[in-house]
Design a protein around this motif. Structure first.
Motif, PDB file in Angstrom:
ATOM      1  N   LEU A  26      39.920  51.659 -12.322  1.00  0.00           N
ATOM      2  CA  LEU A  26      39.608  51.083 -13.635  1.00  0.00           C
ATOM      3  C   LEU A  26      40.867  50.503 -14.268  1.00  0.00           C
ATOM      4  O   LEU A  26      40.854  49.401 -14.813  1.00  0.00           O
ATOM      5  CB  LEU A  26      38.993  52.158 -14.546  1.00  0.00           C
ATOM      6  CG  LEU A  26      38.643  51.697 -15.962  1.00  0.00           C
ATOM      7  CD1 LEU A  26      37.591  50.580 -15.948  1.00  0.00           C
ATOM      8  CD2 LEU A  26      38.139  52.874 -16.808  1.00  0.00           C
ATOM      9  N   ALA A  27      41.953  51.226 -14.150  1.00  0.00           N
ATOM     10  CA  ALA A  27      43.214  50.746 -14.719  1.00  0.00           C
ATOM     11  C   ALA A  27      43.643  49.444 -14.032  1.00  0.00           C
ATOM     12  O   ALA A  27      44.120  48.501 -14.681  1.00  0.00           O
ATOM     13  CB  ALA A  27      44.297  51.813 -14.576  1.00  0.00           C
ATOM     14  N   GLU A  28      43.465  49.389 -12.716  1.00  0.00           N
ATOM     15  CA  GLU A  28      43.832  48.166 -11.997  1.00  0.00           C
ATOM     16  C   GLU A  28      42.958  46.988 -12.426  1.00  0.00           C
ATOM     17  O   GLU A  28      43.439  45.869 -12.593  1.00  0.00           O
ATOM     18  CB  GLU A  28      43.715  48.384 -10.486  1.00  0.00           C
ATOM     19  CG  GLU A  28      44.745  49.366  -9.968  1.00  0.00           C
ATOM     20  CD  GLU A  28      45.231  49.018  -8.570  1.00  0.00           C
ATOM     21  OE1 GLU A  28      44.999  47.872  -8.124  1.00  0.00           O
ATOM     22  OE2 GLU A  28      45.829  49.891  -7.934  1.00  0.00           O
ATOM     23  N   LEU A  29      41.669  47.240 -12.577  1.00  0.00           N
ATOM     24  CA  LEU A  29      40.759  46.176 -13.002  1.00  0.00           C
ATOM     25  C   LEU A  29      41.145  45.652 -14.375  1.00  0.00           C
ATOM     26  O   LEU A  29      41.120  44.450 -14.633  1.00  0.00           O
ATOM     27  CB  LEU A  29      39.309  46.686 -13.028  1.00  0.00           C
ATOM     28  CG  LEU A  29      38.638  46.944 -11.675  1.00  0.00           C
ATOM     29  CD1 LEU A  29      37.255  47.564 -11.891  1.00  0.00           C
ATOM     30  CD2 LEU A  29      38.500  45.657 -10.869  1.00  0.00           C
ATOM     31  N   LYS A  30      41.506  46.573 -15.257  1.00  0.00           N
ATOM     32  CA  LYS A  30      41.870  46.178 -16.619  1.00  0.00           C
ATOM     33  C   LYS A  30      43.094  45.270 -16.635  1.00  0.00           C
ATOM     34  O   LYS A  30      43.265  44.460 -17.533  1.00  0.00           O
ATOM     35  CB  LYS A  30      42.153  47.418 -17.479  1.00  0.00           C
ATOM     36  CG  LYS A  30      40.905  48.076 -18.002  1.00  0.00           C
ATOM     37  CD  LYS A  30      41.258  49.290 -18.857  1.00  0.00           C
ATOM     38  CE  LYS A  30      40.005  49.891 -19.489  1.00  0.00           C
ATOM     39  NZ  LYS A  30      40.267  51.232 -20.022  1.00  0.00           N
ATOM     40  N   ALA A  31      43.944  45.431 -15.647  1.00  0.00           N
ATOM     41  CA  ALA A  31      45.195  44.657 -15.623  1.00  0.00           C
ATOM     42  C   ALA A  31      45.032  43.280 -14.983  1.00  0.00           C
ATOM     43  O   ALA A  31      45.959  42.470 -14.989  1.00  0.00           O
ATOM     44  CB  ALA A  31      46.266  45.453 -14.876  1.00  0.00           C
ATOM     45  N   VAL A  32      43.841  43.001 -14.449  1.00  0.00           N
ATOM     46  CA  VAL A  32      43.643  41.728 -13.742  1.00  0.00           C
ATOM     47  C   VAL A  32      43.654  40.550 -14.725  1.00  0.00           C
ATOM     48  O   VAL A  32      43.076  40.628 -15.807  1.00  0.00           O
ATOM     49  CB  VAL A  32      42.311  41.756 -12.956  1.00  0.00           C
ATOM     50  CG1 VAL A  32      41.954  40.369 -12.453  1.00  0.00           C
ATOM     51  CG2 VAL A  32      42.399  42.743 -11.804  1.00  0.00           C
ATOM     52  N   THR A  33      44.325  39.470 -14.340  1.00  0.00           N
ATOM     53  CA  THR A  33      44.346  38.255 -15.163  1.00  0.00           C
ATOM     54  C   THR A  33      43.514  37.167 -14.479  1.00  0.00           C
ATOM     55  O   THR A  33      43.319  37.201 -13.259  1.00  0.00           O
ATOM     56  CB  THR A  33      45.779  37.721 -15.320  1.00  0.00           C
ATOM     57  OG1 THR A  33      46.243  37.289 -14.023  1.00  0.00           O
ATOM     58  CG2 THR A  33      46.720  38.776 -15.871  1.00  0.00           C
ATOM     59  N   PRO A  34      43.058  36.195 -15.265  1.00  0.00           N
ATOM     60  CA  PRO A  34      42.304  35.072 -14.660  1.00  0.00           C
ATOM     61  C   PRO A  34      43.116  34.374 -13.563  1.00  0.00           C
ATOM     62  O   PRO A  34      42.557  33.965 -12.551  1.00  0.00           O
ATOM     63  CB  PRO A  34      42.054  34.132 -15.842  1.00  0.00           C
ATOM     64  CG  PRO A  34      42.112  35.008 -17.053  1.00  0.00           C
ATOM     65  CD  PRO A  34      43.102  36.092 -16.736  1.00  0.00           C
ATOM     66  N   GLU A  35      44.428  34.255 -13.775  1.00  0.00           N
ATOM     67  CA  GLU A  35      45.279  33.579 -12.792  1.00  0.00           C
ATOM     68  C   GLU A  35      45.245  34.310 -11.452  1.00  0.00           C
ATOM     69  O   GLU A  35      45.207  33.692 -10.398  1.00  0.00           O
ATOM     70  CB  GLU A  35      46.728  33.505 -13.287  1.00  0.00           C
ATOM     71  CG  GLU A  35      46.974  32.496 -14.404  1.00  0.00           C
ATOM     72  CD  GLU A  35      46.367  32.909 -15.739  1.00  0.00           C
ATOM     73  OE1 GLU A  35      46.202  34.136 -15.977  1.00  0.00           O
ATOM     74  OE2 GLU A  35      46.034  32.014 -16.540  1.00  0.00           O
ATOM     75  N   GLN A  36      45.289  35.652 -11.523  1.00  0.00           N
ATOM     76  CA  GLN A  36      45.271  36.423 -10.275  1.00  0.00           C
ATOM     77  C   GLN A  36      43.961  36.219  -9.515  1.00  0.00           C
ATOM     78  O   GLN A  36      43.962  36.096  -8.289  1.00  0.00           O
ATOM     79  CB  GLN A  36      45.465  37.912 -10.581  1.00  0.00           C
ATOM     80  CG  GLN A  36      46.877  38.252 -11.034  1.00  0.00           C
ATOM     81  CD  GLN A  36      46.974  39.681 -11.574  1.00  0.00           C
ATOM     82  OE1 GLN A  36      45.981  40.276 -11.980  1.00  0.00           O
ATOM     83  NE2 GLN A  36      48.177  40.223 -11.565  1.00  0.00           N
ATOM     84  N   VAL A  37      42.872  36.186 -10.266  1.00  0.00           N
ATOM     85  CA  VAL A  37      41.574  35.970  -9.611  1.00  0.00           C
ATOM     86  C   VAL A  37      41.547  34.591  -8.962  1.00  0.00           C
ATOM     87  O   VAL A  37      41.163  34.426  -7.796  1.00  0.00           O
ATOM     88  CB  VAL A  37      40.413  36.111 -10.618  1.00  0.00           C
ATOM     89  CG1 VAL A  37      39.094  35.744  -9.962  1.00  0.00           C
ATOM     90  CG2 VAL A  37      40.360  37.524 -11.174  1.00  0.00           C
TER      91      VAL A  37
END
Ligand SMILES: [Zn+2]
Lengths: 336, 489
Positions: free
Chosen positions: B334-345
């Motif tokens: 969950l913590a990793e998901l929260k840190a995701v940015t649009p750029e990374q995706v």
């Protein structure tokens, strides 16, 4: 020093040293001057439109570079504009190749698919710069070649109209979309050219719409009907009194405004349209010496480099341009 | 999460809602089979389960791409009994029941994954390992009993098992599995295909496969958003498509293969494939909106509040132990998901699209461009560029006279290969060294190749092809030949 010609997929009918530098750098793989130039044109919609289109043509050969640049700064309007314009140019090149090779629908599929990509990129640019007319102007191309839905062309042109109604490229594309070969008719196309030019000040390059419209009808005549019909219409349409009168009047209006519009980014291109008209008129049964005079006057403002269109309708654009210049050489109405 | 060892088997447990679930997981899946032994894992699973008495508690088993699981839910004593019986059966499989279970399995016709995903794997890996997913192979009745015993002895051992429990280990729990080391899963290299490819295949609906990192919150989230966007299109464009599905294969500890498919109404498959491609491409270009990310994060946060999720987390722990995959608790993830940015995706989808495989049902034609404006080329089985020089066999004269397909088709035999030129003019070559199986049916042989091609050597189809049969039999391992199954067709 004579510089090498621009690549054949880049329309050269303009005279803008900064654009020249940016185009050449882009062809060499350096997009920075292009981005800088575009950033400097935010308050100059006419020049911006020209630059985006021309740089897009050049950029179609370096798409991976432009993609990477756009990915680096995802909300940079200039990068998106250039990438979208380049995708758009690539789409039209795919279509051109399809016509040339008489292949199957395959490359039309490429036109549709590349247009989808261009559309997504340009819409993002439009969203990020809501006052900018140029993303919408670029979107006109996709709306013409591979519309998303029936009304896309109307909607996009209306968006241009709300921002910079007199953009040359947008109006030129709009006129094309009204031509019989696309989705319209001679009548609607001519009506558009007339209403659009009615209130223009003398010298405005958009006056060329009148000449373009008649060239389009002429081309249609050359392509349709049996051999004799084509021959006859081809030799008589441009010289018809009402046609000639209408184009002469537009020509007069354009030439009368050189002092004001001589520096307009589209001044050369507009004069080349008239030059094409009068050069073709030279083959008409009703051609007159005064036509050659007009041809000479427009060629004098046409620069050294021929536009791909409408010269290209009648053969190789460079050959046509050279022929036209030869036709006026030695008449004492020389160029420059 | 607690950890212990019972009879040499690692045991992980965490308290979940009653009743307790016990799951015995083995690091063995369909990817560990060969063409010749397709279905062997499923057969082993059935043989083991067939020894269980009729019981009141719930129990079942499943075979996946990478793991096989036996699980039961019930009272502690029932679980002790279940595990004991399964372990004993695996240690001493009732091989005399193969015939019966083979018939049951053939009738069941289960598949390890969605057929579109299976075909994407086959195009990625060829007819081997993961790539076996869409193939039926020789059939359950053609798997030798000796191979079943050997496979079980290699993979269903203490060294390759993990037990997970949603409660403390019950009194008297034993895991009497045979000894054996943890087997090494040879890393599976993808076929050398440059750039994205599309192909028309016998799949029920369009699908897209991409390669990427095994552990990437950005990629997981991106695939969720992609699925969400496609579902929106499916809903909006009524009658275009109904459903979107996704699957992943954890190819090795650092690489995953992700597949997504979209149901399409008949006649709309190509359109749906184009939408799938364009939607993925747009996500690669611009990434998701922040609210799309927030939506997915919230959905995950809600899901992990369900106490039943303990079981899923234990499954991941078992996989990590057996396959070397890295393990994150739900909270860590969950913590990793929260840190995701649009750029990374955008970046990870963009990278995935470089290796994309796109399939569309038979007859479809896709004219697409990649993100650099380049045409997406045709993929599919590894067709050769030209027919090799060799002995040519043609259909009988009469067939050639009446049938256009027969006029175009031919069979070519060289010293080390056999080649079919089909009626489309495509050239399917199978080198003898690349043969993965040969079906024997009367005088004919169907040769299956490592790179997805199959070549029928049938003297009825190609005059004089008996000569090719002789050459084939001289060149290829006899163990790869099998008579056509009696169970289907
Ligand atoms: Zn093949």
């Amino acid at each position: 020093m004579v510089r090498a010609d621009l690549p054949s997929h880049v329309d050269p009918a303009w005279n803008d040293p900064e654009l020249e530098r940016a185009v050449r750098a882009l062809c060499d793989g350096d997009p920075t001057p292009a981005f800088d130039l575009l950033a400097a044109t935010r308050e100059q919609p006419d020049r911006r439109e020209l630059c985006v289109t021309i740089l897009g043509q050049a950029g179609s050969a370096v798409l991976p570079l432009l993609r990477a640049a756009a990915e680096e700064q995802r909300d940079d309007v200039e990068r998106l504009l250039l990438w979208g314009s380049a995708l758009d140019a690539a789409a039209w090149q795919a279509r051109g190749a399809a016509f040339a090779e008489h292949t199957t629908d395959e490359q039309f599929g490429q036109l549709v698919d590349l247009t989808k990509q261009a559309r997504a990129v340009l819409r993002r640019a439009a969203k990020l710069a809501p006052d900018d007319a140029v993303p919408w102007s670029e979107l006109m191309h996709g709306a013409l070649g591979a519309p998303e839905h029936d009304d896309e062309g109307d909607e996009v042109f209306a968006q241009v109209g709300r921002r910079s109604p007199d953009l040359y490229g947008a109006n030129y594309t709009r006129l094309q979309s009204l031509a019989a070969k696309w989705y319209g008719s001679h009548e609607t196309m001519l009506e558009f050219a007339r209403s659009r030019t009615a209130d223009l000040p003398p010298g405005h390059p958009l006056l060329a719409l009148i000449a373009v419209a008649h060239v389009e009808v002429h081309i249609h005549n050359l392509d349709n009907g049996n051999f004799f019909k084509r021959l006859w219409k081809g030799m008589t349409y441009l010289g018809k009194a009402p046609v000639r009168a209408e184009v002469d009047a537009a020509s007069d209006r354009l030439l009368a405004g050189v002092d004001v519009f001589g520096g307009h980014p589209r001044w050369l291109a507009a004069n080349q349209v008239f030059a094409t008209f009068y050069h073709q008129l030279g083959d008409d049964m009703a051609s007159k010496p005064s036509d050659t005079m007009r041809l000479a006057r427009h060629l004098a403002y046409s620069g050294e480099r021929p536009a791909l269109w409408p010269w290209g309708y009648f053969g190789d654009h460079e050959e046509q341009f050279a022929k036209a210049r030869n036709a006026v050489a030695g008449t004492g109405m020389g160029i420059g | 999460m607690e950890q212990t060892v019972i009879d040499g088997v690692p045991v992980f447990w965490a308290q979940g809602p009653a009743p307790m679930t016990a799951t015995l997981t083995f690091g063995c899946g369909t990817r560990d089979e060969t063409f010749r032994t397709i279905g062997i894992t499923h057969l082993i699973e059935h043989l083991a389960m067939s020894t269980l008495p009729r019981v009141h508690h719930e129990h079942n088993a499943s075979v996946g791409l990478e793991i096989t699981q036996f699980f039961a839910t019930g009272k502690p004593a029932q679980l002790v009994e279940f595990l004991d019986v399964v372990c004993r059966a695996l240690a001493d499989l009732p091989l005399d029941r193969i015939d019966k279970e083979a018939g049951v399995l053939a009738a069941e016709g289960g598949q390890v994954t969605h057929p579109t995903a299976a075909t994407l794997l086959a195009r990625r890996f060829g007819t081997s390992g993961y790539g076996l997913a869409p193939w039926i192979g020789p059939g359950y009745d053609r798997i030798p009993a000796s191979a079943v015993a050997a496979h079980a002895a290699r993979f269903f051992t203490k060294g390759n098992a993990v037990l997970t429990l949603t409660g403390p280990p019950p009194e008297g729990l034993r895991l009497p599995l045979p000894d054996g080391p943890r087997p090494f899963h040879e890393p599976q290299a993808p076929l050398p295909v440059a750039g994205p490819r599309w192909s028309a295949e016998s799949v029920p609906c369009p699908g897209l496969g991409m390669r990427g990192p095994a552990v990437s919150a950005a990629w997981s989230l991106g695939m969720q958003v992609l699925q969400e966007r496609l579902t929106t299109v499916a809903r909006r464009e009524k009658g275009l498509s109904y459903d979107v599905g996704a699957e992943r294969a954890d190819v090795d500890p650092v690489t995953a293969e992700r597949m997504i498919w979209v149901d399409a109404r008949e006649g709309r498959e190509t359109e749906v494939a184009e939408i799938l491609w364009d939607t993925a491409r747009q996500l690669a270009a611009f990434g998701p909106d922040q609210d799309e990310i927030d939506h997915e994060v919230t959905a995950f946060a809600e899901a992990i509040e369900d106490p039943r999720l303990v079981d899923a987390e234990l499954d991941l722990r078992a996989r990590a132990e057996l396959l070397g995959e890295s393990f994150h608790t739900s909270q860590e993830w969950l913590a990793e998901l929260k840190a995701v940015t649009p750029e990374q995706v955008a970046a990870v989808i963009s990278e995935g699209l470089r290796t994309a495989l796109l399939v569309v049902p038979e007859g479809g034609v896709l004219e697409l461009s990649d993100r650099d404006g380049k045409r997406v080329a045709v993929g599919g089985c590894a067709r050769a560029g030209a027919v090799p020089d060799g002995r040519v066999f043609r259909p009988p004269l009469f067939a050639r006279m009446v049938n256009g397909s027969a006029r175009r088709a031919s069979l070519v035999l060289t010293a080390d290969s056999v080649t079919l030129r089909d009626d489309d003019g495509d050239v399917h070559m199978v080198r003898f060294a690349d043969v993965v199986g040969v079906e024997v049916h009367d005088g004919a042989r169907t040769v299956f190749g490592r790179y997805g091609c199959l070549v029928p050597i049938d003297p009825d189809l190609f005059r004089g092809a008996g000569e090719a049969v002789v050459a084939l039999e001289a060149a290829v391992d006899p163990a790869l030949f099998y008579p056509r199954t009696d169970l289907i067709g």
